[in-house]
Write a protein that holds these residues in place. Structure first.
Motif, mmCIF file in Angstrom:
data_model
loop_
_atom_site.group_PDB
_atom_site.id
_atom_site.type_symbol
_atom_site.label_atom_id
_atom_site.label_comp_id
_atom_site.label_asym_id
_atom_site.label_seq_id
_atom_site.Cartn_x
_atom_site.Cartn_y
_atom_site.Cartn_z
ATOM 1 N N LYS A 3 0.841 -1.219 0.000
ATOM 2 C CA LYS A 3 0.000 0.000 0.000
ATOM 3 C C LYS A 3 0.865 1.254 0.000
ATOM 4 O O LYS A 3 0.569 2.227 -0.699
ATOM 5 N N ASN A 4 1.946 1.241 0.774
ATOM 6 C CA ASN A 4 2.837 2.406 0.823
ATOM 7 C C ASN A 4 3.548 2.623 -0.506
ATOM 8 O O ASN A 4 3.657 3.754 -0.985
ATOM 9 N N ILE A 5 4.026 1.552 -1.110
ATOM 10 C CA ILE A 5 4.711 1.657 -2.398
ATOM 11 C C ILE A 5 3.740 2.147 -3.467
ATOM 12 O O ILE A 5 4.065 3.009 -4.283
ATOM 13 N N GLU A 6 2.514 1.618 -3.436
ATOM 14 C CA GLU A 6 1.512 2.052 -4.409
ATOM 15 C C GLU A 6 1.178 3.531 -4.233
ATOM 16 O O GLU A 6 1.095 4.280 -5.211
ATOM 17 N N ALA A 7 1.017 3.986 -2.995
ATOM 18 C CA ALA A 7 0.712 5.399 -2.745
ATOM 19 C C ALA A 7 1.830 6.296 -3.278
ATOM 20 O O ALA A 7 1.564 7.332 -3.897
ATOM 21 N N PHE A 8 3.061 5.884 -3.051
ATOM 22 C CA PHE A 8 4.202 6.676 -3.518
ATOM 23 C C PHE A 8 4.210 6.783 -5.037
ATOM 24 O O PHE A 8 4.364 7.866 -5.601
ATOM 25 N N HIS A 9 4.022 5.665 -5.712
ATOM 26 C CA HIS A 9 4.085 5.688 -7.174
ATOM 27 C C HIS A 9 2.854 6.323 -7.806
ATOM 28 O O HIS A 9 2.961 6.938 -8.871
ATOM 29 N N LYS A 10 1.704 6.194 -7.173
ATOM 30 C CA LYS A 10 0.504 6.875 -7.689
ATOM 31 C C LYS A 10 0.698 8.390 -7.657
ATOM 32 O O LYS A 10 0.230 9.098 -8.549
ATOM 33 N N ALA A 11 1.422 8.857 -6.636
ATOM 34 C CA ALA A 11 1.664 10.302 -6.512
ATOM 35 C C ALA A 11 2.533 10.832 -7.655
ATOM 36 O O ALA A 11 2.564 12.037 -7.896
ATOM 37 N N GLN A 12 3.229 9.952 -8.354
ATOM 38 C CA GLN A 12 4.093 10.366 -9.459
ATOM 39 C C GLN A 12 3.359 10.431 -10.796
ATOM 40 O O GLN A 12 3.923 10.900 -11.786
ATOM 41 N N GLU A 13 2.116 9.940 -10.826
ATOM 42 C CA GLU A 13 1.370 9.966 -12.083
ATOM 43 C C GLU A 13 1.173 11.407 -12.536
ATOM 44 O O GLU A 13 0.900 12.296 -11.723
ATOM 45 N N MET A 14 1.325 11.620 -13.836
ATOM 46 C CA MET A 14 1.158 12.955 -14.387
ATOM 47 C C MET A 14 0.077 12.938 -15.455
ATOM 48 O O MET A 14 0.062 12.018 -16.284
ATOM 49 N N PRO A 15 -0.792 13.933 -15.432
ATOM 50 C CA PRO A 15 -1.809 13.999 -16.492
ATOM 51 C C PRO A 15 -1.143 14.384 -17.809
ATOM 52 O O PRO A 15 -0.034 14.916 -17.837
ATOM 53 N N GLU A 16 -1.848 14.095 -18.893
ATOM 54 C CA GLU A 16 -1.337 14.526 -20.198
ATOM 55 C C GLU A 16 -1.198 16.036 -20.183
ATOM 56 O O GLU A 16 -1.964 16.742 -19.542
ATOM 57 N N LEU A 17 -0.203 16.496 -20.892
ATOM 58 C CA LEU A 17 0.048 17.932 -20.962
ATOM 59 C C LEU A 17 -0.075 18.382 -22.407
ATOM 60 O O LEU A 17 0.540 17.777 -23.300
ATOM 61 N N TYR A 18 -0.902 19.381 -22.636
ATOM 62 C CA TYR A 18 -1.018 20.025 -23.943
ATOM 63 C C TYR A 18 -0.565 21.461 -23.750
ATOM 64 O O TYR A 18 -1.033 22.146 -22.831
#
Length: 182
Positions: free
Chosen positions: A87-102
């Motif tokens: 759960k901790n590893i998943e929370a950390f990596h989810k925080a790195q997700e970036m939305p598409e940028l236009y």
């Protein structure tokens, strides 16, 4: 294993050094192994398992039944600790997700940034006397979150041809179902 108690401070640096192998030396060992696998596929892998791990394997793939059975052999307290770590590893990596940028960098020039997971990824998980289930979590969770369609895990067996049950528990927890005994 050599146990060292209360070494002199002057010896600390020498005692803490990790063994280092030259790339050329490693390449000389690995190159013929890769050639065997390229030429003979699974047959070569089975022969190498016999040569290096001293185990005769009927099949290289771990069955769903083996994964179920392994989970039963992992102590409850360890499962709970692995679940918390996941759960901790998943929370950390989810925080790195970036939305598409236009971004329009100048009139009429549109730039776009989009992260896309690779389709297949292979993970090697060390086994042996210190099975690194944490490596399963730290590699498998980001791969799943990145959208990899197929995550294949390879790990060596014990002398009975089994993979450590903690490794298999961690693999099923993060969604890895294709596990190869190599």
């Amino acid at each position: 294993m050599k146990v060292i108690k209360y070494p002199e401070r002057a010896d600390w640096a020498m005692l803490l050094q990790r063994p280092v192998k030259e790339y050329k030396t490693i390449k000389e060992v690995v190159k013929p192994i890769l050639a065997k696998v390229k030429a003979k596929g699974d047959l070569a892998l089975k022969k190498l398992a016999l040569e290096y791990d001293h185990v005769e394997l009927d099949t290289l793939l771990v069955s769903p039944q083996e994964i179920k059975e392994a989970a039963k052999r992992v102590p409850k307290a360890l499962k709970e600790a692995i679940d918390v770590a996941a759960k901790n590893i998943e929370a950390f990596h989810k925080a790195q997700e970036m939305p598409e940028l236009y971004l329009e960098t100048m009139p009429g020039v549109m730039c776009r940034r989009k992260a896309v997971g690779i389709e297949k990824v292979g993970l090697y998980i060390p086994g042996g006397t210190a099975p690194l289930f944490s490596t399963v979590l730290m590699l498998g969770i980001p791969a799943r979150l990145a959208g990899c369609k197929e995550i294949v895990m390879c790990t060596p067996t014990d002398e009975l041809g089994r993979i450590n049950p903690v490794i298999l528990y961690a693999a099923q927890l993060v969604g890895i179902t294709r596990i190869v005994k190599v």
